[in-house]
Design an enzyme around this catalytic site. Structure first.
Site, PDB file in Angstrom:
ATOM      1  N   GLU A  78      29.505  66.535   5.792  1.00  0.00           N
ATOM      2  CA  GLU A  78      28.414  66.640   4.813  1.00  0.00           C
ATOM      3  C   GLU A  78      27.952  65.281   4.295  1.00  0.00           C
ATOM      4  O   GLU A  78      28.542  64.730   3.376  1.00  0.00           O
ATOM      5  CB  GLU A  78      28.849  67.513   3.622  1.00  0.00           C
ATOM      6  CG  GLU A  78      27.745  67.629   2.572  1.00  0.00           C
ATOM      7  CD  GLU A  78      28.135  68.466   1.340  1.00  0.00           C
ATOM      8  OE1 GLU A  78      29.314  68.838   1.204  1.00  0.00           O
ATOM      9  OE2 GLU A  78      27.241  68.722   0.525  1.00  0.00           O
ATOM     10  N   LYS A 108      26.649  69.658   7.641  1.00  0.00           N
ATOM     11  CA  LYS A 108      26.068  70.171   6.396  1.00  0.00           C
ATOM     12  C   LYS A 108      25.094  69.121   5.864  1.00  0.00           C
ATOM     13  O   LYS A 108      25.478  68.226   5.099  1.00  0.00           O
ATOM     14  CB  LYS A 108      27.184  70.472   5.384  1.00  0.00           C
ATOM     15  CG  LYS A 108      26.671  70.953   4.027  1.00  0.00           C
ATOM     16  CD  LYS A 108      27.791  71.587   3.213  1.00  0.00           C
ATOM     17  CE  LYS A 108      27.338  71.953   1.818  1.00  0.00           C
ATOM     18  NZ  LYS A 108      28.289  72.811   1.106  1.00  0.00           N
TER      19      LYS A 108
HETATM   20  P1  13P Z   1      25.054  72.754  -3.554  1.00  0.00           P
HETATM   21  O1  13P Z   1      24.467  73.772  -2.602  1.00  0.00           O
HETATM   22  O2  13P Z   1      25.068  73.214  -4.985  1.00  0.00           O
HETATM   23  O3  13P Z   1      24.450  71.399  -3.346  1.00  0.00           O
HETATM   24  O4  13P Z   1      26.590  72.631  -3.197  1.00  0.00           O
HETATM   25  C1  13P Z   1      26.953  72.563  -1.892  1.00  0.00           C
HETATM   26  C2  13P Z   1      28.173  71.757  -1.750  1.00  0.00           C
HETATM   27  O5  13P Z   1      29.202  72.235  -1.323  1.00  0.00           O
HETATM   28  C3  13P Z   1      28.109  70.336  -2.103  1.00  0.00           C
HETATM   29  O6  13P Z   1      29.209  69.676  -1.554  1.00  0.00           O
END
Ligand code: 13P
Length: 338
Positions: free
Chosen positions: A175, A217
């Site tokens: 991510e 992600k």
């Molecule tokens: P959000 O969708 O609230 O951004 O959170 C996703 C997430 O896991 C951030 O690391």
């Protein structure tokens, strides 16, 4: 196919996505404050209990990302949360980073920590029932930032994390979040997100990370929150797909977007628009935290009497996003539910 590749594919199965419920104790405190709930271990447990026992969760939720404390907690009948989820066919995952920390010599920027001892922690998480992991890198857009140093350090850490996870038997969610905060244009967000993804995939390849055994992600290409010109849903979808095609190998089974502070309906519309355009080599799904939980949190307000309403709110958002993951969402469905 390897077990990890099967897990990665299951995480982005058609019409399904991931519930990010891995808020650290500090982050959940902010969420609880907004509804006037005290941040105690029991309240955190009760809230996650509500989410994970919602009837029909597995219909549109493939996996749930847990926080260390939550992976060790149990639902009211004593079943460990990981077991409860697995029994319903929902894959338990675990956040393994220890947070984005101020980066030395790079004012205003952060680097995500948590590599030391990671292999040992992953081995324990596997024993506790986790099958995938998450690590979030944060890239901030501002005057003269992001710096090449910040992008390189975060890409390297993400790649080392992903390699350690694959070796330990956890499918990594990679991510790299480019924050929406600021008044930057959508063009600037596009440029920074493309640059970040290019560096992340170069680092993943150099650390021998297997693309078939991970899920990306990403954040979407959106206008900065305070930018005067806000890009339309269609423009966000087109720009996001454009840079993803340029940077993400087709061997990656799926992408599960974060919501990053978008309103819940907007996050659904963006995902739906990308799937309507279609033709992408990977599944396009969701791994939302706030955009899945916000209505649920508001309905709950810490009261046992509101649990059913809070669960219904979660299931509704999961269903809307499940439809968006196949390009079949319609905004009329929101009104019908209301
Ligand atoms: P959000 O969708 O609230 O951004 O959170 C996703 C997430 O896991 C951030 O690391």
């Amino acid at each position: 196919m390897s077990e990890l590749a099967k897990t990665a594919q299951a995480m982005v199965a058609p019409g399904k996505g991931i519930l990010a419920a891995d808020e650290s104790t500090g982050t959940i405190e902010r969420r609880f404050k907004s509804i006037g709930v005290e941040n105690t271990e029991e309240n955190r447990r009760a809230y996650r209990d509500l989410l994970f026992t919602a009837q029909g969760l597995a219909e549109h939720i493939s996996g749930v990302i847990l926080y260390d404390e939550t992976l060790r907690q149990r639902c009211a009948d004593g079943t460990p949360f990981a077991e409860l989820l697995a029994k319903q066919g929902v894959i338990p995952g675990i956040k393994v980073d220890t947070g984005a920390k101020d980066m030395a010599l790079c004012p205003g920027e952060t680097v995500t920590e948590g590599l030391d001892g990671l292999a040992r922690r992953c081995a324990e998480y596997v024993k506790l029932g986790a099958r995938f992991a998450k690590w979030r890198a944060v890239i901030t857009i501002g005057r003269d930032i992001p710096s090449p140093a910040c992008i390189a350090a975060n890409a390297h850490a993400l790649a080392r994390y992903a390699a350690v996870c694959q070796a330990a038997g956890l499918a990594p969610i990679v991510e790299p979040e480019v924050l929406m905060d600021g008044d930057h244009s959508v063009e600037r967000c596009e440029e920074v997100t493309e640059w970040t993804l290019r560096e992340v995939f170069a680092a993943l390849a150099s650390q021998r990370v297997v693309p078939e055994e991970m899920v990306l992600k990403p954040s979407m290409v959106v206008s900065g929150k305070d930018c005067a010109r806000q890009a339309s849903v269609e423009e966000v979808a087109r720009r996001t797909l454009k840079i993803l095609r340029r940077t993400v190998p087709a061997a990656v089974p799926g992408l599960a977007f974060l919501s990053g502070g978008q309103s819940d309906e907007r996050a659904t519309e963006h995902l739906d628009a990308m799937n309507r355009i279609g033709g992408a080599p990977w599944k396009l799904s969701f791994s939302y935290g706030r955009a899945l939980q916000q209505p649920s949190l508001k309905a709950w307000r810490g009261s046992a009497a509101n649990v059913a309403a809070a669960q219904a709110a979660l299931i509704h958002r999961a269903r809307m996003n499940g439809l968006a993951a196949t390009g079949q969402y319609r905004s009329e469905l929101e009104k019908k539910a209301a």
